[in-house]
Design a protein around this motif. Structure first.
Motif, short mmCIF file in Angstrom:
data_model
loop_
_atom_site.label_atom_id
_atom_site.label_comp_id
_atom_site.label_asym_id
_atom_site.label_seq_id
_atom_site.Cartn_x
_atom_site.Cartn_y
_atom_site.Cartn_z
N PHE B 285 13.51 21.09 62.59
CA PHE B 285 12.98 19.87 63.20
C PHE B 285 12.55 20.10 64.63
O PHE B 285 11.58 19.50 65.10
CB PHE B 285 14.03 18.75 63.12
CG PHE B 285 14.04 18.07 61.79
CD1 PHE B 285 15.00 18.41 60.85
CD2 PHE B 285 13.09 17.15 61.45
CE1 PHE B 285 15.01 17.82 59.61
CE2 PHE B 285 13.09 16.54 60.22
CZ PHE B 285 14.04 16.88 59.29
N GLY B 286 13.26 20.99 65.33
CA GLY B 286 12.85 21.27 66.70
C GLY B 286 11.45 21.84 66.76
O GLY B 286 10.60 21.39 67.52
N VAL B 287 11.19 22.83 65.90
CA VAL B 287 9.93 23.53 66.04
C VAL B 287 8.77 22.71 65.47
O VAL B 287 7.65 22.76 65.96
CB VAL B 287 10.05 24.93 65.39
CG1 VAL B 287 9.84 24.85 63.91
CG2 VAL B 287 9.09 25.89 66.03
N ILE B 288 9.05 21.91 64.43
CA ILE B 288 7.97 21.08 63.88
C ILE B 288 7.59 19.99 64.87
O ILE B 288 6.41 19.67 65.06
CB ILE B 288 8.40 20.49 62.52
CG1 ILE B 288 8.44 21.59 61.48
CG2 ILE B 288 7.43 19.42 62.08
CD1 ILE B 288 8.77 21.10 60.10
N SER B 289 8.62 19.40 65.53
CA SER B 289 8.30 18.37 66.52
C SER B 289 7.54 18.97 67.69
O SER B 289 6.66 18.32 68.26
CB SER B 289 9.59 17.72 67.03
OG SER B 289 10.38 17.31 65.96
N ALA B 290 7.88 20.21 68.05
CA ALA B 290 7.18 20.84 69.17
C ALA B 290 5.71 21.05 68.84
O ALA B 290 4.85 20.97 69.72
CB ALA B 290 7.84 22.17 69.52
N ALA B 291 5.41 21.32 67.57
CA ALA B 291 4.03 21.61 67.19
C ALA B 291 3.13 20.40 67.39
O ALA B 291 1.91 20.54 67.46
CB ALA B 291 3.98 22.08 65.74
N ALA B 292 3.74 19.20 67.46
CA ALA B 292 2.92 17.99 67.57
C ALA B 292 2.66 17.59 69.01
O ALA B 292 1.91 16.66 69.25
CB ALA B 292 3.61 16.85 66.84
N GLN B 293 3.27 18.28 69.97
CA GLN B 293 3.18 17.82 71.35
C GLN B 293 2.05 18.51 72.08
O GLN B 293 1.63 19.61 71.74
CB GLN B 293 4.50 18.14 72.08
CG GLN B 293 5.72 17.62 71.39
CD GLN B 293 5.73 16.13 71.30
OE1 GLN B 293 5.19 15.46 72.17
NE2 GLN B 293 6.30 15.61 70.26
N MET B 294 1.56 17.82 73.12
CA MET B 294 0.52 18.43 73.95
C MET B 294 0.88 18.42 75.43
O MET B 294 0.03 18.63 76.27
CB MET B 294 -0.81 17.69 73.77
CG MET B 294 -1.51 17.98 72.46
SD MET B 294 -1.85 19.74 72.20
CE MET B 294 -3.40 19.91 73.07
N GLU B 295 2.12 18.14 75.75
CA GLU B 295 2.54 18.16 77.15
C GLU B 295 3.55 19.28 77.29
O GLU B 295 4.48 19.41 76.51
CB GLU B 295 3.17 16.81 77.51
CG GLU B 295 3.21 16.52 78.99
CD GLU B 295 4.59 16.62 79.56
OE1 GLU B 295 5.52 16.91 78.81
OE2 GLU B 295 4.74 16.45 80.77
N MET B 296 3.34 20.11 78.31
CA MET B 296 4.08 21.38 78.36
C MET B 296 5.58 21.18 78.29
O MET B 296 6.29 21.87 77.56
CB MET B 296 3.74 22.12 79.65
CG MET B 296 2.54 23.00 79.52
SD MET B 296 2.41 24.13 80.90
CE MET B 296 3.52 25.41 80.40
N ARG B 297 6.09 20.23 79.09
CA ARG B 297 7.54 20.12 79.16
C ARG B 297 8.12 19.56 77.87
O ARG B 297 9.24 19.92 77.48
CB ARG B 297 7.96 19.24 80.34
CG ARG B 297 7.80 19.94 81.67
CD ARG B 297 7.98 18.99 82.81
NE ARG B 297 7.01 17.91 82.74
CZ ARG B 297 7.04 16.85 83.50
NH1 ARG B 297 7.98 16.73 84.41
NH2 ARG B 297 6.14 15.91 83.39
N ARG B 298 7.36 18.72 77.17
CA ARG B 298 7.88 18.22 75.90
C ARG B 298 7.91 19.33 74.87
O ARG B 298 8.85 19.44 74.08
CB ARG B 298 7.02 17.05 75.41
CG ARG B 298 7.38 15.73 76.06
CD ARG B 298 6.57 14.61 75.51
NE ARG B 298 7.04 14.14 74.22
CZ ARG B 298 8.04 13.29 74.04
NH1 ARG B 298 8.69 12.83 75.08
NH2 ARG B 298 8.39 12.91 72.85
#
Lengths: 132, 498
Positions: B285-298
């Motif tokens: 879940f961590g890595v899939i959620s990260a794939a959806a973000q476009m802000e560096m810190r998120r």
């Protein structure tokens, strides 16, 4: 006696969790305070509830004369009360500032949930005035 | 007397007091904090040297014998965690010189950072369960203070979520401590190892163990308890974000490893299976959620979560190879993650935004930042010969050897998705030409050396760690051996070797 206390602690926890899950942050504060009290009661109960004397060795002896109360849970509870009090104070001030800035304390309100707008929200300008 | 155990805790505390006294003067405050961080680094190094020499260092505080008094204990694992903490602390303090606004410094950012470091060192070095609770609370309060300094809307919104969930974690931890005390009559971890096996009702022990697992899981950002992390971390300045990412969740992982190798080893079929499944979900879940973000810190915040999954996977497998892999992963991840947060701050300085759509072209204009980013990002993704590759290899090989093939496949897949995220940041922020209308500092106005140097030093450390992996793996093997054979630990603490 510990059985009654266990049931009581369970009831207090239930009330606390109900308040914490209510979605209104002011109720969360009350829930946290109740839960803190429940945990303190739990630690108190683990010291076993009997009618005992204080843990003091009589003059001239080298060991306790009669069964004595357990002093350690009371020390643990005191620490927990102090820490819980500090956390509660911080939580209250945080909620006050949050209400002042955002205008709502309802967890279902979008103004509290939205996490957009980090760039303008975070003033991280180069610090010209801070020369080494 | 083993005062070496006290210095890593005492030095930051004293520095916090001194820095608090001079906090109205930002310059002096910074110098005091920097001096304290360097002394802390030397103290941590001396501690590690002494531990390598003597295997265990034990201090009975107040000379009260264990298990009646509180003892401070350092084995290989604790000592190396304290040293890594000191390294991150020094790097972040140097970086914060130019990163923190004077208003934040005057509000007392440096004292809070120092108390945070002191509490983290205390948590790594304590041998008593209630003392661990106290250090967790000190750490929590310091992080509260740092989180809401500045009082911006996003900080308050993220802060409320962070505070609420961590208060629940506090309550659960305390309840578990109360239950354990009621069952065994002791709170000393070494003594607990002895007494836990003598409990008549083993299911009660498992109940307390699960309470502790949830409490530490909240701290460590395990699934499904991690939602506070992406809410709170992106609202922080880059230096504070690096400090948090490098220290806070790793203390949770340390507590899990310590408790579930030393104390709760009687029902591993139940507890460690839950840890295994949770670790898998966390990674995914961590890595899939990260794939959806476009802000560096998120993106980086979600990657913290997925990397935690790897470390807990190492713990859940409970073989010497797996624990050694988890330790190497912890060390590599603290350095690489903190460095990535520092780099994100540098990107913000250079390009004006954390949003990937608004920036670009940094490869041409700020080559050094690109180098630092590449080193840490590829290490995180697991490209050889950087440190992340070895860490992932150790964990995956341990899971193959334990016949958990699904976890090994999952770990490899998550590594691939991590690579995707890192390449996304690279191509959006560094490779693609800058979009029209974005603010960029001219190359003639350089990024401050105080911000660039710590980032590059940490990147160099990551590269060096990858190259000199052999002695580190031997170290981790010794540390894992100490963790999985607790009787030496118990003998050292209860027998009172000075």
């Amino acid at each position: 006696m510990e059985g009654i206390m266990a049931v009581l602690i369970g009831l207090v926890f239930a009330a606390a969790i109900y308040l914490m899950l209510s979605g209104v942050l002011v109720k969360f504060v009350f829930g946290f305070a109740l839960a803190g009290n429940a945990v303190n009661l739990l630690i108190f109960t683990t010291g076993r509830l009997q009618h005992d004397g204080p843990p003091l060795i009589p003059a001239g002896r080298e060991a306790l004369a009669a069964p004595a109360a357990n002093a350690l849970p009371q020390a643990l509870i005191l620490t927990a009360i102090v820490i819980g009090f500090a956390m509660l104070t911080f939580l209250l001030v945080l909620l006050y500032r949050t209400y002042a800035e955002i205008g709502t304390l309802d967890a279902d309100d979008n103004r509290l949930m939205q996490e957009a707008d980090y760039d303008s929200a975070l003033a991280n300008q180069p610090t010209e005035g801070d020369s080494p | 007397m083993n005062l070496l155990l006290v210095w890593p805790i005492l030095v930051p505390m004293l520095t916090a007091v001194l820095a608090g006294l001079v906090r109205a003067d930002a310059c002096r405050s910074q110098r005091m904090a920097m001096a304290g961080a360097v002394v802390h680094l030397f103290a941590a190094g001396a501690l590690l040297t002494a531990v390598i020499d003597r295997q265990f260092l034990v201090l009975w505080v107040g000379n009260w014998p264990a298990p009646f008094g509180i003892s401070l204990v350092a084995d290989y694992f604790s000592a190396v965690m304290v040293l890594t903490t000191a390294v991150i602390h020094t790097a972040v303090t140097a970086y914060a010189r130019q990163d923190l606004q004077p208003a934040m410094v005057r509000s007392g950012a440096y004292p809070f950072m120092q108390t945070l470091t002191a509490a983290v060192s205390g948590a790594f070095l304590t041998g008593d369960l209630f003392n661990l609770y106290v250090w967790f609370e000190v750490m929590l309060m310091s992080s509260f203070g740092l989180l809401v300094m500045g009082r911006r809307r996003s900080q308050l919104a993220g802060g409320v979520k962070y505070v609420a969930i961590n208060l629940v974690s506090t309550l659960l931890f305390l309840a578990a401590v109360g239950l354990i005390y009621g069952m065994t009559g002791t709170l000393n971890m070494a003594d607990l190892h002895v007494k836990i096996t003598q409990i008549a009702e083993p299911s009660l022990v498992t109940a307390a163990a699960m309470l502790l697992m949830v409490a530490f899981g909240i701290k460590a950002a395990l699934f499904p308890l991690f939602f506070w992390l992406p809410a709170a971390y992106p609202a922080l300045p880059a230096s504070i974000g690096a400090l948090f990412s490098g220290l806070l969740s790793k203390v949770g992982v340390y507590a899990l490893i310590r408790m579930f190798t030393l104390v709760f080893t009687t029902d591993t079929a139940f507890t460690h299976t839950i840890l295994l499944v949770t670790a898998g979900f966390t990674m995914l879940f961590g890595v899939i959620s990260a794939a959806a973000q476009m802000e560096m810190r998120r993106i980086l915040s979600f990657h913290i979560i997925s990397q935690i999954g790897y470390m807990v996977l190492g713990l859940a497998l409970l073989t010497p190879a797996a624990i050694a892999g988890a330790i190497i992963y912890l060390l590599h991840n603290i350095l690489a993650k903190a460095n990535l947060f520092l780099i994100s701050g540098l990107v913000r300085q250079a390009a004006g935004s954390f949003q990937l759509e608004k920036i670009g072209g940094l490869y041409k204009t700020h080559g050094w930042i690109a180098v630092g980013f590449l080193a840490s990002a590829l290490a995180l993704a697991g490209i050889p010969p950087l440190s992340g590759f070895w860490a992932k290899l150790l964990v995956i090989r341990a899971s193959l050897e334990s016949a958990h093939y699904a976890m090994a496949v999952l770990a490899a897949m998550v590594g691939l998705l991590t690579l995707f995220s890192m390449i996304k940041i690279w191509s959006e922020a560094f490779w693609k030409p800058a979009p029209a209308g974005c603010r960029q500092t001219a190359p003639a106005a350089p990024i401050s050396a105080w911000m660039l140097a710590p980032a590059l030093v940490l990147a160099a450390a990551v590269i060096l760690m990858g190259i000199c992996m052999q002695p580190l793996i031997q170290f981790a093997d010794t540390a894992a051996g100490q963790l999985l054979e607790p009787r030496h630990y118990v003998a050292a603490v209860l027998g009172g070797r000075p």
